[in-house]
Design an enzyme around this catalytic site. Sequence first.
Site: not given
Lengths: 986, 986
Positions: B344, B598, B769, B771, B808, B874-875, B927
């Site tokens: 159902w 239930k 950003d 960091d 980078s 950053s990765k 930033e």
Amino acid sequence: MTKHKEQNCHNTYTDWAVIETQFDPTQLHYKETVFTVGNGYLGTRGSFEEGYLGAMGATLIHGVYDDVPVVHTELANCPDWLPLVVIINGDRFRLDQGEILSYRRQLDVRRGVLSRDVRWRSESGYTVDIHLERFASLVDQHVLALRCQVTALNFEGKVEIQASINGYPDNQGVMHWEWLNQGDVTTDEGAHAAWIHLRTRNTGIELGMATRVTVSDANASVRVSGCQGYPSLAATFPVQSGQTVTLEKLVTVFTSREEKAPAQAAVDKIKQQPNYATLLSAQEAAWEEVWQSSDVVIEGDIKAQLAIRYNLFQLLISAPRHDDTVSIPAKTLSGFAYRGHVFWDTEIFIQPFLIFTQPDLARNLLTYRYHTLNGARRKAKDSGYKGAMFAWESAGTGDEVTPRWVPPADDSEELVRIWCGDRELHINTDVAYAVWQYWQATGDDAWMRDYGAELVLDTAVYWGSRVEWNPKQEHYEIREVIGTDEYHEHVSNNTFTNRMVQWHLEKALVVLDWLHKQYPEQAATLEGKLLVTLERQARWRDIISNIWIPYDPETGIIEQCEGFFKLEDINLADYEPRTKSMQTILGIEGASKRQVLKQPDVLMLLYLLRETPGIFSDLRTLQANWDYYAPRTDITYGSSLGPAIHAALASYLNQPEEAYERFMQAALVDLEDTRRNAKEGIHAASAGGVWQALVFGFAGIRINDTYPQAKPHLPKGWTRLKFKLQWRGEWYEFDLRSEEVKEELGQMEDNTNGKSAEHKPEIQGVIFDLDGVLTETAEYHYRGWQRLADEEGIPFNREANEAMRGLSRRDSLLLMLNGQSRTEEQLEEMMERKNRYYLEFIKDVSPADLLPGAVELLDELRAAGIKVGIGSASKNAQEVIQRLGISDRVDTISDGYSVTRSKPAPDLFLHAAEQLGLAPEHCVVVEDAASGVEAALAAGMLAVGLGPVERVGVAHVVLPSLEGVQWADLLAKLSHVERSVHVQVR
Amino acid sequence: MTKHKEQNCHNTYTDWAVIETQFDPTQLHYKETVFTVGNGYLGTRGSFEEGYLGAMGATLIHGVYDDVPVVHTELANCPDWLPLVVIINGDRFRLDQGEILSYRRQLDVRRGVLSRDVRWRSESGYTVDIHLERFASLVDQHVLALRCQVTALNFEGKVEIQASINGYPDNQGVMHWEWLNQGDVTTDEGAHAAWIHLRTRNTGIELGMATRVTVSDANASVRVSGCQGYPSLAATFPVQSGQTVTLEKLVTVFTSREEKAPAQAAVDKIKQQPNYATLLSAQEAAWEEVWQSSDVVIEGDIKAQLAIRYNLFQLLISAPRHDDTVSIPAKTLSGFAYRGHVFWDTEIFIQPFLIFTQPDLARNLLTYRYHTLNGARRKAKDSGYKGAMFAWESAGTGDEVTPRWVPPADDSEELVRIWCGDRELHINTDVAYAVWQYWQATGDDAWMRDYGAELVLDTAVYWGSRVEWNPKQEHYEIREVIGTDEYHEHVSNNTFTNRMVQWHLEKALVVLDWLHKQYPEQAATLEGKLLVTLERQARWRDIISNIWIPYDPETGIIEQCEGFFKLEDINLADYEPRTKSMQTILGIEGASKRQVLKQPDVLMLLYLLRETPGIFSDLRTLQANWDYYAPRTDITYGSSLGPAIHAALASYLNQPEEAYERFMQAALVDLEDTRRNAKEGIHAASAGGVWQALVFGFAGIRINDTYPQAKPHLPKGWTRLKFKLQWRGEWYEFDLRSEEVKEELGQMEDNTNGKSAEHKPEIQGVIFDLDGVLTETAEYHYRGWQRLADEEGIPFNREANEAMRGLSRRDSLLLMLNGQSRTEEQLEEMMERKNRYYLEFIKDVSPADLLPGAVELLDELRAAGIKVGIGSASKNAQEVIQRLGISDRVDTISDGYSVTRSKPAPDLFLHAAEQLGLAPEHCVVVEDAASGVEAALAAGMLAVGLGPVERVGVAHVVLPSLEGVQWADLLAKLSHVERSVHVQVR
């Protein structure tokens, strides 16, 4: 009574080999069971290396159990080591495509080697002969060997063979393995090997398997291929027409039950293996040694001869040789039924054979029970009792693994409750019985002290707690049990159980007494550990004296259980003909309310106690109960455990025909699939029962005066029954002859001054050519050649055909071509074409095609104990014999596949003699062709020539045909032949 | 009440994508469910292409059922099309070996694409970036596409990729397929393809699958490999360090349900396929169209936003698009639980979403029920009744496939009897209810005439025969049923059932009346076929009037079933804290004897009848029953069907907190595995319930005056709720705002002369950003570089580190090296080493590392309905966000994987804006680095610089840090910025 089913199973029987002469897809699964090979570590069903749609292959290894719903645990189907894909110039060899031109599969139980010869034409028309051989090494249980030979018959090009391990095996749809790793290695000799490492999903048993491929052909290249879970090595061969290429595939296998790092162990071992031929030699030697102890020789009944060896072979490859924590499952390692669980089948049906011929193996099986005592203790405790109660179905731990519920046989949705795990208690006495038998036969006191005693005593403790006192009746009783007859699931005071418990407690006291005398320390240890108190011992004695065992001294009849005689009576004849069990016909409820038995119960008791002094071992008691119970027992479709026991009992009661019918019913249950369930695996209990019927029934072995003695009743036609038994470390050899043979031997003894033991009648075997001797398939050959010749525009007629008598197919063709030149390829094509026509024509061969006198002579030979062989150059001999309906009158067939050189070279007849186990000088050849007679003489045999003197005059005896020929007359003529005159006399 | 479980599921949510930032083997199976892709024909669980030990992969195809014991039938797991083995200079890529240097998996539900990025170092030290993408084509349901890109980072050598089809799939150990054939072909373009042909073992459904591999690299070679059941294509690439190789694997699949020769069809289709990129474009367009109708926008709650889209995605990929003989199973096509059976769940929970947004798909599902009417008739007949009674569990034929017995949850050996197939009758009204809903919403009279009417009427016929007259009580009743609350399995007069039967019979008469008026011929046909006699109709009317429906007008409380109030009462709080269902705690018997539910039963009834005039749709009745039943309902561990319904009802009753809690409990049941059973498959009913809670609950949609109208109660924090509904062929778009937002908008409207509909606030998103802005991981980077520099003997200090801000990784390294020469390989190694150190260091990052003011600002932004993005070079941004605990405050993360050019290029911020769905001019960047500010300006965004003017002075607004920054203030500052001054002003 129903005769055992005759069906066309395309089997031919020789002394030592089951031969299948035609591939029948409808018999796929049953034949997979029949052609199982193994070595006591694993069993591999006889499925095809190249696969077949719907195949149910399996490799089962002792102890490799994994969880499964409802039935708790099962032997996990292990990776398939067989796969070989053979690609002929791009066409993949598979039996459901292309055309099978000839086919033969053979299990040689003397050496444990399964082989197959197929001539096959691919869809593109490439024809090949493929020969495959495999065995599981008895010398090193972790080694498996396979050899494939491919002969290109009518083409040149490329043959590729991919040899793999299939890491995706399933148990009828259930998958137990997860992949861990795989890889490949190169051996020091530069051979390629690949390996795989798997683990069972629930129990975490690891398995490592490695395979190595070697090829003899320097032009062939081998490379590693394969995918995840399916490591593979592929060899590519350039071939010329007529060339044969050979690939050897060796496989090693270990599990974490033996080795911590099974994949590494498999790789290490595969590197050490010699070549196939070396392994095969060792295999042959190892099996020869095993048969030294366990073989049974029957003369005068080739079918019975092969059947007994076949049954023993299947037991010998199932018995663990180096592991005492596993036992033989009800279906050995050859099928999925009963999930690899161990039943009373092992102790009561199989063990006697091993106890008396391979006691070390018997001990392994009993020690398995010792190792599962804790499971048995848990079962006793869980049901509220003391001591140890063995599982009705037992696996790795000894915990009860009988399913409580199973799906119904019909389509109804309600599950069926299986009560055996709760109530079929006699297993506890059955194990004790086997322990006792082993101890008596071997005198292995050390084992009895360290293992057997604890087992017998702790199971006795269970009985002491389980047996109830009935104050009203003033006797002990056991309520709510199932006896050996499982058609009655809710009974009380089953006599089998009550009496065997009595027996068990008696023996427990004997063992305890012995222990006290011989090993008092161990006695004290066990009494303490198992709480075998004086009070308990007193209760045992009380039970022995007062347990209720219903027996009517007037009639001698024993009631199977309380109230059995009040159940509705039944006349089984009213239900004939039938093909189903009485329980299926009447329903579970219906059967339980009637006096119908699934299998012997009171009679089983009498069988087990046949040597225990008392009224139960009185022959009159047996007769009375046989007369009552045998007609009420569903011996045809009830339990497969019944027939062999009935055979033994009928033999005691001097009912040889009944005994023989039951014996063959049991002996052929797998070979001829008489119950239609051989596909599920070997009937191991029946196989053990067959040996018992033979040894305890027909040979009448009893342990009188402390060593075994025979009182034989051989079935009609059996001229000899020969086997060995070990008793208390000594071997006893029994070489029993029928009355007639004895008489004959007696006469000869007179003639030869009593050197009977060494005496052999001079002529022991007759080897018949087929075409022109037993049948006139020469006519069909003629028609085949004629059609070919017509198509090719070559002159040909009946006269030209006559000249071909006895020649091989190639020689015949060359004769027909009369010097015309043809390429090899053309020759092959023409031979194949002619053969195809011939095969079409002989589809009509039937017993009516037997030449006059043939069948009568064969029967006389059988009766006289003379072995019969066929020596025919035809490659279709197997099929023709089959169609003529004389397979069971022939002991061996040597045919166009057997040897390379054709008549008049002696090779074919020598091959036949070797198969018969006879020296050439004891063989007679019956031939209709000059080249055949020549061959016989070259073989050093006596020759009977059929036909004109011009053709067969060099024979020792010349007759026009077999019509009216009687063996006695012929023998007389032959006995006057001067053996030295083996030269052409014309 | 228990809060829904918070666990670390390593998930990040954006508007459209579920992102997993860390591989956790303990979550393997649950994540396989979460990352399921599909297309309405098949579903494929998110298992890994390279495999993983114990993986539970599955590809399930609608309607491909095969037999299985006990549970009758199940969807057979189809051949696995994913396998890709990637071998790096001999080292096989597998996550359990070597080292995972970074990991991200993402399901983009907007496009139906699953992708994964892994940086992995093999045991021999070869480091690669592996990017994998897959989707099931929505354009052509028989096409599947996979792309693999491997970048060699620190080596040259060989990359091999084996692309296979695994023809040995199993359903948790059960194997359904037998092999028929396989082979390979070459396409006209010279690409290699391989195919396989299989068949289900019992139902004989054939399946053909083909795969084609193409590589762009001219130096690469592709060859056919593979073994029986496992066709494979292998590509080998020579690679240089830094080089990327790409392999496209396309797959086609057909079954004999659609094509007579499915293998041929698969081969034909694979040959016609364009490349991956072309298929992907078509996929994106197709999904965009689907979302046009079905999307729901939530603003102010990113987790809820993604969760609703995720749930709808899972329903959309499960609904059959081109087949009306199948329906959506309870676990969709994403898992093995409930065996692919249909409940159902489909009609009552899933259908409303489809009826109102994808009516064609809704019609397919209802037509499935029509096609299973014969099964329903058999079920009715088998239980002795007339008409049609739908199966509680339905599969291919509509016959009842509810298992009658199942193994118990605990270790006890007795099976549990499942009564739902016998007694849970309400399914019959549920189907009729969905038919009625569909008809009302679509006005699809033709379908109603041809399909719906027969279905409603024949099920009504069943009720007419099933309902009993109680002469004592003088009312109709239904005895021995199970209501929707399955804790009570043997009840009579379940009010839900009785009232719905009454409703059903009422509607049946309406349908019949309509049919008579509109289609008298069809009316006559059906009356004849179904025997809807006048007598029967009269009985229906009598039942409608006199069926017993207990209702206390004084209290307004409805008794769940006869005698419910006499059961022992319960206080669920007494059992807290708990992690199991009340049935598990109390036992089946125990729960059945107590007033514990239930799932909603009376409340479910009131929910379904909310628009049916009468006392049952009176809000006071709802309140009274809510007060009684909600506290007695096991909403946490009872049925997963409950929470969404409670959410909707709580919303009606103006309990927004309760409503939101239940809503999220339902919405996250799979995404966050709140019930710990997501591994078994998607909770489809819950997914459908989530939509209903949202549309009928929070938006308060009612069909008043014949079209849908809203009466919204948005949860706290939600600023906007937007969706579309189709009603009688017209689309109605709802764009609902919270009171606060409306107020604000109202003000703005004033300011802008009432152009509210077009008005957008100027600043809609803030991109941070990471960091130095939200956290000081710059410190961890510094430590990583310092350690590297020390090891390499290069001078380095904090000052040198400062110069790296915003650069980078590669540019940072080059800066550090200050012109020193290194090979590419060495550079890669050094970057990787530094990153490893950094990753070690940031294992310690925690919410405590958030810079002051960050979380407060994020919360303000969320409250203000401003979207938040991260734009970090950053990765490791994903992982850091995770560890900072702000995942749910961030809408999208653009990181080192997102774009190629790093700051000061504008790419990263443009990417973030695109992800947020915003134009650059509506975004602000925050930033701390000069290059970052430059990038923001280059992107055409407003920039907020943090730090000294010397560094970030070019920003529009410069602040020392985020500490104490309030959004209103910042907004004010930004609103004074001259947009044209986007130039450097220093």
